[in-house]
Design a protein around this motif. Structure first.
Motif, mmCIF file in Angstrom:
data_model
loop_
_atom_site.group_PDB
_atom_site.id
_atom_site.type_symbol
_atom_site.label_atom_id
_atom_site.label_comp_id
_atom_site.label_asym_id
_atom_site.label_seq_id
_atom_site.Cartn_x
_atom_site.Cartn_y
_atom_site.Cartn_z
ATOM 1 N N SER A 164 3.578 -2.649 -5.623
ATOM 2 C CA SER A 164 3.092 -4.034 -5.642
ATOM 3 C C SER A 164 4.157 -4.906 -5.002
ATOM 4 N N THR A 199 2.926 4.181 -6.822
ATOM 5 C CA THR A 199 2.135 2.989 -6.534
ATOM 6 C C THR A 199 3.103 1.856 -6.234
ATOM 7 N N THR A 246 6.336 2.036 -8.552
ATOM 8 C CA THR A 246 6.164 2.747 -9.814
ATOM 9 C C THR A 246 6.000 4.221 -9.479
ATOM 10 N N LYS A 296 5.219 7.995 -9.838
ATOM 11 C CA LYS A 296 4.238 8.713 -10.650
ATOM 12 C C LYS A 296 4.473 10.213 -10.690
ATOM 13 N N THR A 317 0.831 -1.196 0.000
ATOM 14 C CA THR A 317 0.000 0.000 0.000
ATOM 15 C C THR A 317 0.870 1.252 0.000
ATOM 16 N N SER A 318 0.517 2.202 -0.856
ATOM 17 C CA SER A 318 1.195 3.484 -0.921
ATOM 18 C C SER A 318 0.366 4.529 -0.187
ATOM 19 N N THR A 346 -0.896 7.590 -3.802
ATOM 20 C CA THR A 346 -0.769 6.900 -5.088
ATOM 21 C C THR A 346 -0.488 7.851 -6.247
ATOM 22 N N ASP A 347 -0.673 9.154 -6.035
ATOM 23 C CA ASP A 347 -0.311 10.088 -7.110
ATOM 24 C C ASP A 347 1.200 10.329 -7.149
#
Length: 476
Positions: free
Chosen positions: A84, A82, A254, A256, A74-75, A78-79
């Motif tokens: 996994s 992210t 990842t 963003k 969990t981030s 998320t902006d």
């Protein structure tokens, strides 16, 4: 339409049909009853096997150690990034800061006031990373900006390089080729060399020795290839890609966007949490309960007896009422669910909050199950999975019924043989009654002929006797 005997006046066809029907009716009724009962059981066994197969799939899905090895990630924002995680990830929490994203190179080459003019034939060598330069052959027929653009796109399509033409509406900046690369990270900047060609084509070389910033037609760097800059738990890191797979074991970030400078100045961090996939396990357990209840519903409908019209009415019965295979299966699966498994704190389903209701279906106590998932997640895996787990026991009980040439398959083949036998017996009955009909028609027709002959003789004798002298004729 009945055919009347010519000699006797009898309905021979009707009499023969009645005798034939009387001979065939008992056997026909017997075959109809056998066919109906066999077809009903055949269909019911098919439904039973289908329900068992569906439940077996649910059991196999739950009997997987990898289900309990899955991780959630969990981030906190998320902006910004992210995340996994795979089975290698270890549960834990981290603090992340993102300073800048990785960028790929994008450049604008020399501008030309006349975009349709020819730049002459030659060859370009475009570098944009660690691979060998991409060689672009420029022909006389396609030596304008559009032709060179098309040649670059054709050669660079699979390598991550593309070209487009940008026009300055005012005309001051002319028209120019803009090259874009998909390769991010330091060292992946685009450069163009003209290995062969005239003065006009040489103008596409990039970078030239120096940029004339006052010339609106001069080449420009739009974005420079750069690494992503970030920190995990205060440790400064960089990556050529915004997909970071090797910073935390088993975790992929990842990126963003970069954090606002104010947050970075105040050393604000973003949380990254890795945990066990308890929600996924709970979903699988609910699927197991739903699958079992669906199976019990199917078995109930196939073994149900419904009274019709009071005490005197013939009850409606399911296709597998009193069936030995169903009874054997139900005894086995109820034993599996009721008998303890292993020696830990979790031994039976009720320890998980899954209990049996009066109608034989299962019900989940979410509060109790959530507590087990939180406190005994590791023990839950050994209770459900592995050779000695509950799911393995259920699979062992299910297999003889669902496998090829198993109990249900063998019974289904036997029922099909019975149906084939019914067809054979019907054909034999048809042949037998056909022969009987032929024989009876022959006998009755010969009788009819004999009666006709005798009637004719009788009429003749009556006529002869009536014409003898002294015979008094009775008035008609």
């Amino acid at each position: 339409m009945a055919i009347t005997g010519i000699g006797s006046g009898l309905d021979i066809q009707g009499m023969v049909a009645a005798l034939v029907n009387a001979e065939a009716a008992p056997k026909t009724a017997q075959l109809n009853r056998l066919e109906k009962a066999t077809t009903t059981k055949f269909s019911a066994l098919g439904q039973f096997r289908s329900a068992l197969s569906d439940f077996q799939k649910t059991v196999k899905d739950l009997n997987s150690a990898s289900l309990f090895e899955k991780r959630t990630a969990t981030s906190g924002k998320t902006d910004i990034f992210t995340v996994s995680a795979d089975t290698k990830a270890v549960a834990g929490s981290y603090s992340v800061q993102v300073y800048s994203l990785a960028q790929s190179s994008k450049v604008a080459l020399q501008g030309f006031t006349d975009p349709t003019s020819s730049l002459g034939a030659g060859e370009l060598e475009i570098s944009f990373g660690g691979d060998a330069p991409l060689k672009i052959n420029v022909t006389d027929e396609a030596s304008g900006l559009a032709g060179i653009r098309d040649a670059i796109n054709a050669a660079g399509k699979e390598k991550g390089l593309s070209a487009t033409i940008v026009n300055d509406p005012s005309g001051a900046g002319g028209a120019r080729l803009v090259l874009s690369s998909t390769k991010s990270g330091v060292g992946n900047d685009i450069s163009v060399a003209v290995s062969r060609g005239g003065a006009e084509l040489q103008k596409l070389a990039f970078p030239p020795p120096a940029f004339d910033t006052t010339d609106p037609l001069a080449p420009k760097v739009i974005t420079q290839a750069a690494d992503a800059k970030f920190a995990i738990d205060g440790i400064q890191m960089s990556s050529k890609s915004n997909a970071v797979a090797d910073a935390i074991d088993g975790v992929t970030l990842t990126l963003k966007g970069a954090q606002p400078q104010e947050e970075l100045d105040n050393a604000n961090t973003i949380s990254l949490t890795v945990g066990e996939d308890r929600a996924g396990v709970k979903t699988s357990l609910k699927s197991f309960v739903d699958g079992y209840n669906k199976l019990m519903t199917t078995v109930g409908s196939l073994t149900k007896v419904t009274a019709v019209g009071g005490d005197s009415g013939q009850p409606l019965t399911g296709g597998l009422v009193g069936d030995a295979s169903v009874r054997s299966f139900m005894t086995g699966i109820r034993g599996d669910l009721g008998n303890p498994v292993g020696s830990g704190g979790l031994k039976i389903l009720s320890d998980l909050g899954i209990s049996t209701q009066r109608d034989g279906t299962l019900k989940i106590d979410d509060t109790k199950l959530d507590k087990v998932l939180a406190d005994n997640f590791g023990q839950l895996s050994s209770f459900l999975t592995g050779d000695g787990g509950l799911m393995a026991k259920l699979e062992k009980t299910l297999e003889p019924y669902t496998k090829s040439d198993g109990i249900i398959d063998s019974r289904t083949k036997g029922l099909q043989n019975t149906l084939d036998s019914v067809d054979d017996q019907r054909e034999a009955l048809t042949r037998r009654v056909g022969k009987l009909e032929t024989r009876l028609l022959d006998q009755f027709n010969r009788m009819d002929t004999l009666i006709g002959q005798m009637s004719g003789t009788s009429d003749y004798l009556a006529g002869v006797l009536g014409s003898l002298p002294g015979v008094v004729k009775q008035s008609k």
